[in-house]
Design a protein around this motif. Structure first.
Motif, PDB file in Angstrom:
ATOM      1  N   VAL A 195      -7.354   7.219  -4.279  1.00 16.12           N
ATOM      2  CA  VAL A 195      -7.793   6.127  -5.157  1.00 16.12           C
ATOM      3  C   VAL A 195      -6.948   4.956  -5.055  1.00 16.12           C
ATOM      4  O   VAL A 195      -7.645   3.911  -5.299  1.00 16.12           O
ATOM      5  CB  VAL A 195      -7.164   6.797  -6.619  1.00 16.12           C
ATOM      6  CG1 VAL A 195      -5.851   6.980  -6.473  1.00 16.12           C
ATOM      7  CG2 VAL A 195      -7.926   6.235  -7.805  1.00 16.12           C
ATOM      8  N   SER A 196      -6.010   4.901  -4.260  1.00 16.38           N
ATOM      9  CA  SER A 196      -5.161   3.542  -3.986  1.00 16.38           C
ATOM     10  C   SER A 196      -6.096   2.819  -3.064  1.00 16.38           C
ATOM     11  O   SER A 196      -6.222   1.513  -3.022  1.00 16.38           O
ATOM     12  CB  SER A 196      -3.904   3.580  -3.600  1.00 16.38           C
ATOM     13  OG  SER A 196      -3.136   4.616  -4.449  1.00 16.38           O
TER      14      SER A 196
ATOM     15  N   LEU B 153       0.835  -1.272   0.029  1.00 22.00           N
ATOM     16  CA  LEU B 153       0.111   0.082  -0.161  1.00 22.00           C
ATOM     17  C   LEU B 153       0.778   1.361  -0.075  1.00 22.00           C
ATOM     18  O   LEU B 153       0.479   2.229  -0.677  1.00 22.00           O
ATOM     19  CB  LEU B 153      -1.032  -0.158   1.197  1.00 22.00           C
ATOM     20  CG  LEU B 153      -1.923  -1.169   1.356  1.00 22.00           C
ATOM     21  CD1 LEU B 153      -2.796  -1.049   2.651  1.00 22.00           C
ATOM     22  CD2 LEU B 153      -2.954  -1.151   0.124  1.00 22.00           C
ATOM     23  N   SER B 154       1.976   1.128   0.888  1.00 22.83           N
ATOM     24  CA  SER B 154       2.689   2.414   1.035  1.00 22.83           C
ATOM     25  C   SER B 154       4.152   2.006   1.136  1.00 22.83           C
ATOM     26  O   SER B 154       4.184   1.070   2.109  1.00 22.83           O
ATOM     27  CB  SER B 154       2.160   3.244   2.279  1.00 22.83           C
ATOM     28  OG  SER B 154       3.160   4.336   2.302  1.00 22.83           O
TER      29      SER B 154
ATOM     30  N   THR C 141      -8.033  -0.797  -3.581  1.00 25.75           N
ATOM     31  CA  THR C 141      -7.654  -2.082  -2.873  1.00 25.75           C
ATOM     32  C   THR C 141      -8.868  -2.419  -1.987  1.00 25.75           C
ATOM     33  O   THR C 141      -9.241  -3.858  -1.845  1.00 25.75           O
ATOM     34  CB  THR C 141      -6.525  -1.865  -2.076  1.00 25.75           C
ATOM     35  OG1 THR C 141      -5.487  -1.287  -2.757  1.00 25.75           O
ATOM     36  CG2 THR C 141      -6.283  -3.016  -1.264  1.00 25.75           C
ATOM     37  N   PHE C 142      -9.630  -1.637  -1.457  1.00 23.85           N
ATOM     38  CA  PHE C 142     -10.820  -2.165  -0.426  1.00 23.85           C
ATOM     39  C   PHE C 142     -12.013  -1.859  -0.876  1.00 23.85           C
ATOM     40  O   PHE C 142     -13.132  -2.433  -0.370  1.00 23.85           O
ATOM     41  CB  PHE C 142     -10.570  -1.147   0.945  1.00 23.85           C
ATOM     42  CG  PHE C 142      -9.345  -1.498   1.759  1.00 23.85           C
ATOM     43  CD1 PHE C 142      -9.158  -2.467   2.697  1.00 23.85           C
ATOM     44  CD2 PHE C 142      -7.836  -0.673   1.380  1.00 23.85           C
ATOM     45  CE1 PHE C 142      -7.904  -2.745   3.377  1.00 23.85           C
ATOM     46  CE2 PHE C 142      -6.952  -1.021   1.873  1.00 23.85           C
ATOM     47  CZ  PHE C 142      -6.918  -2.121   3.076  1.00 23.85           C
ATOM     48  N   GLY C 143     -12.332  -1.097  -2.006  1.00 23.35           N
ATOM     49  CA  GLY C 143     -13.619  -0.886  -2.635  1.00 23.35           C
ATOM     50  C   GLY C 143     -14.314   0.268  -2.076  1.00 23.35           C
ATOM     51  O   GLY C 143     -13.838   0.803  -1.052  1.00 23.35           O
TER      52      GLY C 143
ATOM     53  N   ASP D 155     -11.590  14.137  -4.302  1.00 15.09           N
ATOM     54  CA  ASP D 155     -10.491  14.458  -4.483  1.00 15.09           C
ATOM     55  C   ASP D 155      -9.576  13.155  -4.574  1.00 15.09           C
ATOM     56  O   ASP D 155      -9.246  12.876  -3.468  1.00 15.09           O
ATOM     57  CB  ASP D 155      -9.724  15.852  -3.867  1.00 15.09           C
ATOM     58  CG  ASP D 155      -8.212  15.948  -4.256  1.00 15.09           C
ATOM     59  OD1 ASP D 155      -7.747  15.160  -5.030  1.00 15.09           O
ATOM     60  OD2 ASP D 155      -7.818  17.074  -4.109  1.00 15.09           O
ATOM     61  N   ARG D 156      -9.366  12.381  -5.710  1.00  8.31           N
ATOM     62  CA  ARG D 156      -8.669  10.898  -5.693  1.00  8.31           C
ATOM     63  C   ARG D 156      -7.500  10.981  -5.337  1.00  8.31           C
ATOM     64  O   ARG D 156      -6.920  10.162  -5.032  1.00  8.31           O
ATOM     65  CB  ARG D 156      -9.138  10.299  -7.248  1.00  8.31           C
ATOM     66  CG  ARG D 156     -10.502  10.249  -7.567  1.00  8.31           C
ATOM     67  CD  ARG D 156     -10.396   9.998  -9.211  1.00  8.31           C
ATOM     68  NE  ARG D 156     -10.357   8.753  -9.264  1.00  8.31           N
ATOM     69  CZ  ARG D 156      -9.252   8.247 -10.003  1.00  8.31           C
ATOM     70  NH1 ARG D 156      -8.481   9.176 -10.332  1.00  8.31           N
ATOM     71  NH2 ARG D 156      -8.977   7.241 -10.236  1.00  8.31           N
ATOM     72  N   MET D 157      -6.669  12.459  -5.446  1.00  8.25           N
ATOM     73  CA  MET D 157      -5.135  12.213  -5.076  1.00  8.25           C
ATOM     74  C   MET D 157      -4.706  12.817  -3.857  1.00  8.25           C
ATOM     75  O   MET D 157      -3.543  12.722  -3.394  1.00  8.25           O
ATOM     76  CB  MET D 157      -4.555  13.218  -6.320  1.00  8.25           C
ATOM     77  CG  MET D 157      -4.600  12.637  -7.574  1.00  8.25           C
ATOM     78  SD  MET D 157      -3.834  11.194  -8.000  1.00  8.25           S
ATOM     79  CE  MET D 157      -5.034  10.235  -8.400  1.00  8.25           C
ATOM     80  N   HIS D 158      -5.782  12.802  -2.798  1.00  8.27           N
ATOM     81  CA  HIS D 158      -5.375  12.971  -1.410  1.00  8.27           C
ATOM     82  C   HIS D 158      -4.505  11.997  -0.931  1.00  8.27           C
ATOM     83  O   HIS D 158      -4.776  10.643  -1.108  1.00  8.27           O
ATOM     84  CB  HIS D 158      -6.835  12.955  -0.446  1.00  8.27           C
ATOM     85  CG  HIS D 158      -7.614  14.407  -0.493  1.00  8.27           C
ATOM     86  ND1 HIS D 158      -8.707  14.600  -0.256  1.00  8.27           N
ATOM     87  CD2 HIS D 158      -6.848  15.568  -1.132  1.00  8.27           C
ATOM     88  CE1 HIS D 158      -9.146  15.669  -0.337  1.00  8.27           C
ATOM     89  NE2 HIS D 158      -8.004  16.573  -0.728  1.00  8.27           N
TER      90      HIS D 158
END
Length: 383
Positions: free
Chosen positions: A108-109, A98-99, A113-115, A154-157
């Motif tokens: 977004v990640s 994940l990181s 991964t978790f839906g 905001d998908r990039m947070h």
């Protein structure tokens, strides 16, 4: 110090080597044995209510472990500074990274991964993502107030904190300062110890639904009984300190009749056995932060039981380890508290300095209370 912190995420269960529901005593013992990996750990608690205060173990720079106030069980794990600090962090979930220093965990990640998941009630503008047993926050500290007004799409947070807690079974938020529900990591630990003056103690174990109590009786239970019921002791300590015999009304016994202790640090218990190997004293420890014996023993959740007021009463009155000394003293004897003796456990530890190093011993018929300066009972002795 290790070059990198690599930990697996287990929603509702744990993170890396840390398992939700573990005791404070076991966790600090683990950290002590792994000082090369975790060299910096701070313990924070409320000094005015240290017997029931939640305890935070801050492992610099990435981890905060929150322990419940009464049972001293790991309630919540917080992983922070995912992209900063030394050592760097690698966070995994199952087979997915994940990181890491090369991978930034973003909203977004998490969604990939978790839906999908439900937004927190009333906070539809917040960017936090909550799943059963895990919560991803997009700010370093606080509960998301700084992100109100920022559109959650905001998908990039970038994820700044990961919070792991037990899963909710009823759909309601778990009390952040409550007690963890019973889980397998607790199996074999004492859930409660019912103290009966002049008799002994009844020990109840996890899992509560299936375990039968172990009855330890003064003058009856033998060393062999203890080994069968509790396993071998952590340490056998032969009694050499006879300073209290000066207060005895009877003539001291011959020192060749050696008494000895069975120390069960993992249960918060000591047993004094006579030369014929029978239990003559039982000591139960509260493991109160700031006291001289803190972390030598696991907290023993003791309750002193009295006889019911009438034959129809099925619930005998009890006083618990977190009740103040004045309350327990009146429960044991309605009269004024008996004269006390001053005890400084740091007398033999020249390197130890504590703000409240002294305690007082208050003796009653069949029981002694060791009390801190803040009126907290740090230990109970039955004899």
């Amino acid at each position: 110090m290790i070059s990198a912190l690599d930990c697996d995420l287990r929603p509702g269960s744990g993170l890396g080597i840390f398992e939700l529901g573990s005791s404070l005593w076991n966790t600090l013992d683990l950290l002590r044995r792994l000082q090369h990996a975790f060299p910096h750990a701070d313990i924070k608690y409320d000094q005015d209510a240290s017997s029931t205060t939640p305890i935070v173990v801050h492992i610099r720079p990435h981890l905060d472990l929150l322990f419940s106030g009464k049972q001293q069980r790991l309630h919540t794990i917080v992983l922070r500074k995912l992209r900063h600090g030394d050592p760097p962090v690698t966070l995994r979930y199952k087979d997915t990274v994940l990181s890491s220093p090369d991978n930034v965990l973003k909203r977004v990640s998490v969604s990939r991964t978790f839906g999908p998941t439900y937004p927190p009630p009333g906070d539809d503008l917040r960017a936090d993502l909550r799943y059963p047993g895990v919560w991803f926050s997009f700010e370093e500290d606080g509960m998301g107030d700084g992100l109100k007004g920022i559109q959650s799409e905001d998908r990039m947070h970038e994820v700044k904190r990961v919070i792991v807690s037990q899963k909710e079974l009823d759909g309601e938020d778990r009390d952040a300062l409550g007690e963890p529900v019973e889980c397998p990591v607790m199996d074999g630990d004492i859930s409660s110890a019912i103290v009966k003056v002049h008799e002994g103690v009844d020990l109840y174990f996890h899992p509560v639904s299936t375990a039968q109590p172990v009855n330890i009786r003064l003058g009856e239970t033998t060393a062999q009984d203890l080994t069968i019921d509790l396993g071998p002791p952590s340490r056998v300590h032969y009694k050499e300190d006879d300073r209290m015999t000066i207060h005895s009304a009877t003539r001291p016994t011959d020192s060749s009749e050696a008494a000895y202790f069975y120390n069960y640090f993992q249960h918060g218990l000591d047993f004094l056995l006579s030369s014929n190997h029978v239990v003559t004293k039982i000591v139960l420890h509260s493991n109160i932060p700031g006291s001289p014996l803190f972390q030598r023993y696991k907290r023993c959740n003791w309750e002193i039981e009295s006889t019911p007021e009438d034959d129809e009463d099925d619930t005998p009155p009890r006083k618990r380890f977190y009740d103040r000394f004045e309350t327990i003293s009146h429960f044991l004897s309605p009269r004024d508290p008996p004269p006390s003796m001053l005890l400084d456990r740091t007398d033999d530890e020249e390197a130890m300095t504590l703000p409240s190093a002294t305690t007082r011993l208050h003796g009653y018929d069949g029981i002694i209370l060791e009390v801190s300066e803040s009126s907290q009972v740090v230990a109970v002795m039955l004899f």
